[in-house]
Scaffold this active site. Structure first.
Site, PDB file in Angstrom:
ATOM      1  N   ASP A  45       0.921  -1.145  -0.011  1.00 16.78           N
ATOM      2  CA  ASP A  45      -0.056   0.173   0.097  1.00 16.78           C
ATOM      3  C   ASP A  45       0.873   1.369  -0.237  1.00 16.78           C
ATOM      4  OD1 ASP A  45       0.724  -0.507   2.514  1.00 16.78           O
ATOM      5  OD2 ASP A  45      -0.850   0.749   3.331  1.00 16.78           O
TER       6      ASP A  45
ATOM      7  N   GLU B  99      -0.032  -1.161   5.744  1.00 15.86           N
ATOM      8  CA  GLU B  99       1.037  -0.812   6.545  1.00 15.86           C
ATOM      9  C   GLU B  99       0.853   0.663   6.972  1.00 15.86           C
ATOM     10  OE1 GLU B  99       5.044   0.897   7.639  1.00 15.86           O
ATOM     11  OE2 GLU B  99       3.783   1.423   6.191  1.00 15.86           O
TER      12      GLU B  99
END
Length: 333
Positions: free
Chosen positions: A53, A107
């Site tokens: 991400d 994350e």
């Protein structure tokens, strides 16, 4: 390929598809987290991990390549590192270490959504290793340990009133002034841990208050981010926050522990192979999560960490190749 947090499915699909073509890998998936492992019975197992991400886009897509630099959302944090890991995964059949590759989701947001955290809770055996390398941007040098982080809110309360008769109320927004002054006067600690100097930070990152232009506000909330050094436990850091803002309504929103450098054994072997002196990681990474699992871990990846989360983030293409070569040589030693 855009993969802002919670929107990693398309990228996870592409990564999984690429890995499934490799006969030397066993591939599994949980949500948008993809794990690939070799099982050749080698003496050493190393985890190589990277998050899929990115932070929200900021007019920095599509990506572009000028021949020397790769520009675009996530190029530095941390699709450059993911690309290196994916390339290694596809060509590691003859490497003299067993490898576990973890490409994980979420994350950049709260800990509860973190794909690596979910894996650690549900299938911790997949993360057991002699060393974990997080491909976080570190200018192709080792950054050891990491800071801990606490997100918390300070809520100021007052009493609503008509702004034409403000003396009948109590202004919660104006009551925030002493808290902001306290934040402004904070002087960061710079403790030395295992020879590396970490710098703490305490910063307001958002403020919310107000009802209408003609109403005295009865509530104001300041969101604060505290980055603490690895010589504090998470509980010690929380205790400090409550003490520093004694008398105020403090609500802890999220907390992740710090990790000490831990440059011994296998971690030291890799750091020595990189050659340049290790630096402290000024930021939080999942190195802390591996440390909690009892797995030595460090940060090593392409890209300047100072460019992470910025509009013009980029990564030198030469660093992508340098990181790949360093990893390949050490893993084959």
């Amino acid at each position: 390929m855009e993969s802002v947090s919670y929107n990693e499915r398309a990228l996870a699909d592409a990564v999984e598809h690429a890995l499934l073509r490799c006969e030397h890998l066993t591939v599994s998936r949980s949500g948008n987290t993809v794990v690939a492992r070799t099982s050749a019975g080698r003496q050493r197992r190393v985890v190589i991990a990277g998050h899929l991400d990115t932070v929200p886009r900021n007019a920095n897509l599509p990506a572009r390549n000028d021949g020397e630099m790769l520009y675009g959302l996530g190029s530095c944090d941390m699709k450059g590192g993911v690309a290196v890991a994916l390339r290694l995964a596809g060509s590691c059949a003859d490497i003299l270490s067993d490898l576990t590759f973890v490409f994980y989701e979420c994350e950049e947001v709260e800990s509860a959504a973190n794909g690596l955290a979910k894996l650690a809770n549900q299938q911790p055996e997949l993360l057991r290793a002699d060393l974990a390398i997080l491909m976080e941007p570190s200018n192709a040098r080792v950054e050891a340990g990491c800071q801990g982080v606490i997100d918390f809110d300070i809520t100021l309360t007052g009493k609503r009133a008509h702004s034409a008769r403000s003396w009948q109320g109590t202004n919660a927004v104006e009551a925030a002034a002493p808290v902001l002054a306290k934040l402004d006067s904070f002087r960061p600690r710079t403790p030395v841990v295992d020879g590396l100097t970490y710098r703490e930070g305490l910063n307001a990152v958002a403020i919310h208050g107000g009802i209408a232009r003609n109403v005295i506000p009865d509530e104001c909330r300041i969101s604060v981010n505290f980055r603490f050094a690895p010589d504090r436990t998470a509980q010690e850091a929380i205790t400090f926050v409550h003490s520093y803002f004694d008398g105020h309504d403090v609500t802890i929103v999220d907390c992740a522990p710090a990790a000490a450098p831990g440059l011994t054994g296998t971690a030291k072997s890799f750091a020595d192979a990189v050659g340049a002196p290790a630096q402290p990681k000024l930021g939080w990474t999942d190195v802390a999560r591996f440390t909690q699992l009892g797995v030595p871990a460090l940060n090593f990846g392409p890209g300047d960490p100072l460019l992470a989360h910025t509009q013009h983030e980029h990564v030198p293409i030469a660093q992508l190749h340098a990181c790949e070569e360093t990893l390949r040589q050490w893993l084959s030693a």
